[in-house]
Design a protein around this motif. Structure first.
Motif, PDB file in Angstrom:
ATOM      1  N   PRO A 178       0.820  -1.230   0.000  1.00  0.00           N
ATOM      2  CA  PRO A 178       0.000   0.000   0.000  1.00  0.00           C
ATOM      3  C   PRO A 178       0.848   1.272   0.000  1.00  0.00           C
ATOM      4  N   HIS A 179       1.460   1.571  -1.136  1.00  0.00           N
ATOM      5  CA  HIS A 179       2.345   2.738  -1.222  1.00  0.00           C
ATOM      6  C   HIS A 179       1.596   4.045  -1.003  1.00  0.00           C
ATOM      7  N   ALA A 180       0.327   4.075  -1.313  1.00  0.00           N
ATOM      8  CA  ALA A 180      -0.482   5.280  -1.094  1.00  0.00           C
ATOM      9  C   ALA A 180      -1.404   5.112   0.110  1.00  0.00           C
ATOM     10  N   GLY A 181      -1.124   4.119   0.936  1.00  0.00           N
ATOM     11  CA  GLY A 181      -1.960   3.876   2.095  1.00  0.00           C
ATOM     12  C   GLY A 181      -3.108   2.936   1.778  1.00  0.00           C
ATOM     13  N   SER A 182      -3.776   2.461   2.820  1.00  0.00           N
ATOM     14  CA  SER A 182      -4.872   1.518   2.647  1.00  0.00           C
ATOM     15  C   SER A 182      -6.050   1.919   3.525  1.00  0.00           C
ATOM     16  N   ASN A 202      -2.514   9.329   3.672  1.00  0.00           N
ATOM     17  CA  ASN A 202      -2.153  10.657   4.180  1.00  0.00           C
ATOM     18  C   ASN A 202      -1.721  10.654   5.652  1.00  0.00           C
ATOM     19  N   SER A 203      -1.302   9.492   6.156  1.00  0.00           N
ATOM     20  CA  SER A 203      -0.758   9.447   7.513  1.00  0.00           C
ATOM     21  C   SER A 203       0.613  10.124   7.532  1.00  0.00           C
ATOM     22  N   GLU A 204       1.146  10.315   8.724  1.00  0.00           N
ATOM     23  CA  GLU A 204       2.469  10.933   8.837  1.00  0.00           C
ATOM     24  C   GLU A 204       3.519  10.105   8.108  1.00  0.00           C
ATOM     25  N   LEU A 205       3.441   8.792   8.235  1.00  0.00           N
ATOM     26  CA  LEU A 205       4.402   7.918   7.558  1.00  0.00           C
ATOM     27  C   LEU A 205       4.245   8.017   6.044  1.00  0.00           C
ATOM     28  N   MET A 206       3.011   8.013   5.550  1.00  0.00           N
ATOM     29  CA  MET A 206       2.783   8.109   4.111  1.00  0.00           C
ATOM     30  C   MET A 206       3.285   9.443   3.562  1.00  0.00           C
ATOM     31  N   ARG A 230      -4.737   1.363  -7.238  1.00  0.00           N
ATOM     32  CA  ARG A 230      -4.380   2.783  -7.106  1.00  0.00           C
ATOM     33  C   ARG A 230      -3.428   3.017  -5.956  1.00  0.00           C
ATOM     34  N   SER A 231      -3.487   2.162  -4.956  1.00  0.00           N
ATOM     35  CA  SER A 231      -2.593   2.290  -3.808  1.00  0.00           C
ATOM     36  C   SER A 231      -1.293   1.523  -4.011  1.00  0.00           C
ATOM     37  N   ALA A 232      -1.374   0.380  -4.696  1.00  0.00           N
ATOM     38  CA  ALA A 232      -0.197  -0.477  -4.849  1.00  0.00           C
ATOM     39  C   ALA A 232       0.769   0.040  -5.903  1.00  0.00           C
ATOM     40  N   ARG A 233       0.302   0.925  -6.789  1.00  0.00           N
ATOM     41  CA  ARG A 233       1.228   1.568  -7.724  1.00  0.00           C
ATOM     42  C   ARG A 233       2.113   2.535  -6.954  1.00  0.00           C
ATOM     43  N   LEU A 234       3.380   2.481  -7.196  1.00  0.00           N
ATOM     44  CA  LEU A 234       4.312   3.404  -6.549  1.00  0.00           C
ATOM     45  C   LEU A 234       4.618   4.538  -7.513  1.00  0.00           C
ATOM     46  N   GLU A 235       4.220   5.754  -7.138  1.00  0.00           N
ATOM     47  CA  GLU A 235       4.465   6.930  -7.963  1.00  0.00           C
ATOM     48  C   GLU A 235       5.197   7.969  -7.130  1.00  0.00           C
ATOM     49  N   HIS A 236       6.428   8.253  -7.520  1.00  0.00           N
ATOM     50  CA  HIS A 236       7.248   9.213  -6.783  1.00  0.00           C
ATOM     51  C   HIS A 236       8.235   9.842  -7.765  1.00  0.00           C
TER      52      HIS A 236
END
Length: 293
Positions: free
Chosen positions: A179-183, A200-204, A231-237
């Motif tokens: 969950p790169h974008a959180g779950s 959108n947590s502090e860690l995320m 949408r969460s499992a895709r890593l976009e950075h």
């Protein structure tokens, strides 16, 4: 979409619905099977792992064609340790099938690590992973390892390489349904780690911030993952070298036992220059997302 648009698409939607339902039912059945298998093998994963980090395969004539081919084509990849990090509530037994698949394809040093099912802090788990990777490097004599993380394991591994300078030790990190974008499901988890995995947590937000990291990322995700949606499992950075790879019809747990996923992992670990970073999705030859194997 307008009402007229929905009406015009009606016949198409009706034709697709039975197939979609069938695929969903098949994926759900596979998930139930693997959930049962995980529960049955969980006690085995609690035992200490017997790891042979010194690979004594000096003769290639006694090896299988796949193993011999990998050693001859990419001796560095064949010898470099592969460290597997499981997901939440699981242990190293989850990698029984994937580990066997990697060994069949020529990887001689495979290490599975355990962390507590009561882990409450990704940062602490990442620091522990750093210590384990250092130990693997010292024992094997290799300066770098490959990392493969499933679900929460992928986030722990990512935090290690991105925020704890682990990129010096990890050449490639493959995440499976992480969950790169959180779950949203993390909101139901009672532990602190559940709060850390919320969108959108502090860690995320920390992981989404500016980064200097040389590790190659391959984020594998499925269109039928009900635990961590695509949408969460895709890593976009923007600061990370990432390739996203979508597979079809594979559930969250089934990612660990799917032949297409295993093939994609092998391709990622044996491609020196990495998968194309400028392509958001790896496709099969017909242009469609890669099907389940």
């Amino acid at each position: 979409m307008s009402v007229r648009g929905w009406v015009s698409r009606g016949p198409v939607l009706l034709r697709r619905t039975p197939a979609a339902l069938a695929n969903g039912a098949l994926a759900a059945g596979q998930e139930l099977i693997w959930l049962t298998a995980h529960a049955l093998t969980y006690p085995v994963g609690l035992l200490a792992e017997q790891v042979a980090l010194e690979d004594s395969r000096y003769r290639t004539d006694t090896l299988s064609p796949l193993t011999r081919g990998l050693i001859l084509a990419d001796v560095t990849a064949a010898g470099r340790p592969v460290v597997l990090v499981h997901g939440i509530g699981d242990n190293r037994s989850a990698f029984t099938i994937l580990r066997r698949a990697l060994r069949r394809r020529g990887f001689g040093r495979i290490v599975t690590v355990n962390y507590s099912p009561l882990t409450s802090d990704v940062r602490k788990a990442a620091a522990d992973l750093a210590s384990q990777v250092e130990r693997v490097c010292q024992q094997s004599g290799y300066e770098q390892v490959f990392l493969v993380g499933h679900s929460l394991g992928g986030i722990i591994a990512r935090y290690y390489v991105q925020c704890l300078a682990g990129d010096a030790r990890v050449s490639t990190l493959v995440t499976l349904g992480s969950p790169h974008a959180g779950s949203q499901l993390a909101r139901m988890a009672p532990l602190l780690v559940g709060r850390q995995l919320r969108p959108n947590s502090e860690l995320m937000r920390e992981l989404a911030g500016p980064a200097r990291c040389s590790t190659r990322f391959v984020a594998i995700y499925s269109d039928l993952d009900a635990v961590v949606p695509h949408r969460s499992a895709r890593l976009e950075h923007p600061d990370l070298l990432v390739t996203a790879l979508r597979v079809r019809g594979v559930g969250h747990l089934s990612l660990l036992a799917n032949s297409t996923v295993a093939h994609a992992i092998v391709a990622a670990l044996t491609t020196e220059t990495g998968l194309p970073a400028d392509r958001p999705e790896r496709s099969s030859t017909d242009g469609a997302p890669m099907p389940a194997g």
